[in-house]
Scaffold this motif. Sequence first.
Motif, PDB file in Angstrom:
ATOM      1  N   ASN A 192       0.815  -1.219   0.000  1.00 33.71           N
ATOM      2  CA  ASN A 192       0.000   0.000   0.000  1.00 33.71           C
ATOM      3  C   ASN A 192       0.850   1.271   0.000  1.00 33.71           C
ATOM      4  O   ASN A 192       0.522   2.257   0.642  1.00 33.71           O
ATOM      5  N   GLY A 193       1.979   1.206  -0.682  1.00 32.78           N
ATOM      6  CA  GLY A 193       2.852   2.374  -0.792  1.00 32.78           C
ATOM      7  C   GLY A 193       3.832   2.539   0.355  1.00 32.78           C
ATOM      8  O   GLY A 193       4.595   3.506   0.382  1.00 32.78           O
ATOM      9  N   SER A 194       3.846   1.595   1.302  1.00 27.75           N
ATOM     10  CA  SER A 194       4.744   1.714   2.459  1.00 27.75           C
ATOM     11  C   SER A 194       6.182   1.332   2.128  1.00 27.75           C
ATOM     12  O   SER A 194       7.107   1.684   2.856  1.00 27.75           O
ATOM     13  N   VAL A 195       6.394   0.595   1.018  1.00 21.11           N
ATOM     14  CA  VAL A 195       7.734   0.185   0.601  1.00 21.11           C
ATOM     15  C   VAL A 195       7.945   0.670  -0.834  1.00 21.11           C
ATOM     16  O   VAL A 195       7.158   0.337  -1.720  1.00 21.11           O
ATOM     17  N   VAL A 196       9.000   1.466  -1.045  1.00 22.07           N
ATOM     18  CA  VAL A 196       9.236   2.078  -2.353  1.00 22.07           C
ATOM     19  C   VAL A 196      10.688   1.841  -2.765  1.00 22.07           C
ATOM     20  O   VAL A 196      11.618   2.241  -2.062  1.00 22.07           O
ATOM     21  N   HIS A 197      10.855   1.198  -3.920  1.00 26.37           N
ATOM     22  CA  HIS A 197      12.180   1.008  -4.525  1.00 26.37           C
ATOM     23  C   HIS A 197      12.507   2.312  -5.253  1.00 26.37           C
ATOM     24  O   HIS A 197      11.717   2.795  -6.055  1.00 26.37           O
ATOM     25  N   ASN A 198      13.679   2.876  -4.979  1.00 24.12           N
ATOM     26  CA  ASN A 198      14.008   4.199  -5.515  1.00 24.12           C
ATOM     27  C   ASN A 198      14.758   4.173  -6.841  1.00 24.12           C
ATOM     28  O   ASN A 198      15.348   5.166  -7.235  1.00 24.12           O
ATOM     29  N   GLY A 199      14.710   3.040  -7.560  1.00 25.39           N
ATOM     30  CA  GLY A 199      15.246   3.013  -8.915  1.00 25.39           C
ATOM     31  C   GLY A 199      16.443   2.112  -9.104  1.00 25.39           C
ATOM     32  O   GLY A 199      17.174   1.789  -8.171  1.00 25.39           O
ATOM     33  N   ASP A 200      16.623   1.695 -10.354  1.00 22.70           N
ATOM     34  CA  ASP A 200      17.655   0.755 -10.754  1.00 22.70           C
ATOM     35  C   ASP A 200      18.949   1.494 -11.068  1.00 22.70           C
ATOM     36  O   ASP A 200      18.952   2.481 -11.798  1.00 22.70           O
ATOM     37  N   ASN A 201      20.064   1.011 -10.500  1.00 19.59           N
ATOM     38  CA  ASN A 201      21.392   1.518 -10.833  1.00 19.59           C
ATOM     39  C   ASN A 201      22.060   0.422 -11.646  1.00 19.59           C
ATOM     40  O   ASN A 201      22.300  -0.665 -11.146  1.00 19.59           O
ATOM     41  N   ARG A 202      22.346   0.685 -12.904  1.00 18.70           N
ATOM     42  CA  ARG A 202      22.838  -0.375 -13.777  1.00 18.70           C
ATOM     43  C   ARG A 202      24.347  -0.591 -13.737  1.00 18.70           C
ATOM     44  O   ARG A 202      24.838  -1.531 -14.333  1.00 18.70           O
ATOM     45  N   THR A 203      25.091   0.266 -13.021  1.00 17.75           N
ATOM     46  CA  THR A 203      26.546   0.105 -13.043  1.00 17.75           C
ATOM     47  C   THR A 203      27.154  -0.219 -11.689  1.00 17.75           C
ATOM     48  O   THR A 203      28.168  -0.901 -11.616  1.00 17.75           O
ATOM     49  N   GLY A 204      26.573   0.275 -10.606  1.00 21.30           N
ATOM     50  CA  GLY A 204      27.181   0.087  -9.290  1.00 21.30           C
ATOM     51  C   GLY A 204      28.417   0.936  -9.089  1.00 21.30           C
ATOM     52  O   GLY A 204      29.148   0.749  -8.126  1.00 21.30           O
ATOM     53  N   ALA A 205      28.646   1.879  -9.979  1.00 21.69           N
ATOM     54  CA  ALA A 205      29.841   2.722  -9.892  1.00 21.69           C
ATOM     55  C   ALA A 205      29.706   3.732  -8.762  1.00 21.69           C
ATOM     56  O   ALA A 205      28.602   4.125  -8.392  1.00 21.69           O
ATOM     57  N   GLY A 206      30.835   4.137  -8.217  1.00 25.00           N
ATOM     58  CA  GLY A 206      30.843   5.186  -7.207  1.00 25.00           C
ATOM     59  C   GLY A 206      30.732   4.656  -5.793  1.00 25.00           C
ATOM     60  O   GLY A 206      30.550   3.475  -5.559  1.00 25.00           O
TER      61      GLY A 206
END
Length: 193
Positions: free
Chosen positions: A71-85
């Motif tokens: 119900n919106g309590s858990v939000v994935h903040n996006g895919d990082n395709r490199t893992g750099a940094g």
Amino acid sequence: MAISLAKGQKVDLTKTNPGLQNIVVGLGWDVNKYDGGNDFDLDSSVFLLNSEGKCTSEADFIFFNNLKGGNGSVVHNGDNRTGAGEGDDETISVNLSQVPSSIQKIAFTITIHEAEARNQNFGQVSNSFVRIVNEANGEELIRYDLGEDFSIETAVVVGELYRHNGEWKFNAIGSGYQGGLAALVTDFGLDVQ
């Protein structure tokens, strides 16, 4: 100061942090020297589990194609395709007070996208970690460094938040799987499409 966990260790989250509601779960990793000709794309996924340790529907599987659950309590903040940094490669925001009561555990996983086809595994990944941060003030509360225990695995359950006597706790799991994301999806009670 953050509590640093070892594999299998469990620690209280909300009892020792009264009033804690919004957390950010940060996951990070580095790729070792690798000359297989393919990029590494590691992905974090979240499984919202009932008391039997299973997802009740596909909506309880949160990943790069389904960024919200519970119900919106858990939000994935996006895919990082490199893992750099430095720092977190992917983050998940959790509002602990809004997680539906039917959800008893929240499992956090990292998988290697197309690992078998690219001949990749967690033996080629280093400095993997999961950490829990108080969103209100940025304070790191819990950190679990996974170490270098992996070789042929293509998926790892890094840890889970779980309810215990009305409070939230964290369990540092660090269990590796072969079979990638499909193996995890099946284990958590969903059909692989």
